[in-house]
Design an enzyme around this catalytic site. Sequence first.
Site, short mmCIF file in Angstrom:
data_model
loop_
_atom_site.label_atom_id
_atom_site.label_comp_id
_atom_site.label_asym_id
_atom_site.label_seq_id
_atom_site.Cartn_x
_atom_site.Cartn_y
_atom_site.Cartn_z
N THR A 125 0.81 -1.21 0.00
CA THR A 125 0.00 0.00 0.00
C THR A 125 0.85 1.27 0.00
O THR A 125 1.90 1.33 0.64
CB THR A 125 -0.93 0.01 1.23
OG1 THR A 125 -1.73 -1.17 1.21
CG2 THR A 125 -1.83 1.22 1.23
N ALA A 129 -2.38 4.71 -3.24
CA ALA A 129 -2.73 3.44 -3.89
C ALA A 129 -2.92 2.35 -2.85
O ALA A 129 -1.96 1.92 -2.22
CB ALA A 129 -1.64 3.02 -4.89
N GLY A 130 -4.16 1.95 -2.66
CA GLY A 130 -4.46 0.87 -1.73
C GLY A 130 -5.18 -0.25 -2.48
O GLY A 130 -4.60 -1.22 -2.91
N ILE A 156 2.00 -0.60 6.75
CA ILE A 156 2.82 -1.80 6.67
C ILE A 156 2.98 -2.39 8.07
O ILE A 156 3.68 -1.84 8.91
CB ILE A 156 4.21 -1.48 6.06
CG1 ILE A 156 4.05 -0.66 4.77
CG2 ILE A 156 4.96 -2.78 5.82
CD1 ILE A 156 3.20 -1.30 3.70
N GLY A 341 -24.95 -4.60 27.56
CA GLY A 341 -25.49 -3.32 28.02
C GLY A 341 -24.38 -2.31 28.26
O GLY A 341 -23.39 -2.25 27.52
N GLY A 342 -24.50 -1.52 29.32
CA GLY A 342 -23.51 -0.49 29.61
C GLY A 342 -22.11 -1.04 29.81
O GLY A 342 -21.11 -0.40 29.45
N GLU A 365 -6.70 -6.57 3.29
CA GLU A 365 -6.57 -7.59 2.24
C GLU A 365 -7.63 -7.41 1.16
O GLU A 365 -8.10 -8.38 0.56
CB GLU A 365 -6.66 -8.99 2.85
CG GLU A 365 -5.55 -9.92 2.43
CD GLU A 365 -4.24 -9.63 3.15
OE1 GLU A 365 -3.26 -10.34 2.90
OE2 GLU A 365 -4.21 -8.70 3.96
#
Length: 388
Positions: A125, A129-130, A156, A341-342, A365
């Site tokens: 990557t 550009a990925g 990376i 829950g919480g 990926e």
Amino acid sequence: MDFELNDEQRLFRQTLRDFADKEIMPVASEWERTGRYPAEFVERFKEMGLFGLNVPEEYGGLGADRVSYALAFEEIARAWLGAAGLFGPHSVACWLISRSGTEDQKRRFLPLMATGELRSGLGLTEPGAGTDLQGIITTAVREGDHYVVNGTKTWITNARVAGLLPVLVKTGTADRAHEAMSVLLVDTSTPGFSVTRDLPKLGYKGPETCELVLDQVRVPVENLLGGEEGRGLQQILGGLEIGRINIAARAVGVAQAAYDAALGYSREREAFGKPISDFQAIQLKLADMATEIQAARLLTYWAAATSQRTGGRVDMEAGMAKMYASEVAIKCSLESMRIHGGYGYSAEFVVERLYRDAPLMAIGEGTNDVQRLVIARSLVSGKGRLGW
């Protein structure tokens, strides 16, 4: 048709499960919270041979079958996704070299990679550009018996600890972009190679994920993967396919951990005088989670077993497994949080970590939308088919 693991696979899974339960799970949340690098696990993985999962036995590795490969990532990720990352990209790098490397490259690198003495990752990557790897701008210009590499890579994993890094570069100016792409096996101690920063992440803590710069890095010609220029994209796509089985298995592990936490909590937590597991609303959630996890697991094992049986590309199968399992992990982590829950929103409970870790598998990926395209193209072309 047999949906059972064989004896060797069951023993392998149990060994991993015992290790994960006893050594990883008790410390994972605390180590993640404090940013501690899990060096102890690296040493244990070396002892267990996990760095050599994808290294053939003749080069000192486990030479594991694809289902066992998936089992390793499922069980370790169930305890801590970050721990699985310590040998995840490394395993794909081993696959690249064992499948596409020259005999000289295999002899030089694989024995050291199998023991973990030489660790690796993937340098693909870039900031621009990925998903579209053909858009990379890192260049490698040949000067005599070396390539001179210039460019920046990002996201990376294991960049700071890698001694060898397969790096995707442009080695030519062919009209068709993929014909100008190659993979160079870069020694990270080479002058000009530098890791510039660690990237802050929502989850997936433990292994570092970095940005790195290659400034006039000289790489010997004999480190061109496979010894032939223009094969890089095909080599990487084959590696990413195996990586998607890896990611799918990790997603199954995270989803299983979320379900285990939800089931355990629902049995202990009482409301209106009885465990909340007695309430139909909770039971419906648990039933959906369990069913979807098992479906994701079967898809993952199917992709792995098909890869093992055919020895060829399994783009559709791996894409299905990765896409579905990662979506299940996201859903189960959220449902587990709701059941808690919480408390589910508290960092004192494991589900909070799982909720932060799960989205990575839908992105890494190849995003899930890309997987849908891969699946559809396989079906439309006739290369992929449903059924057994």
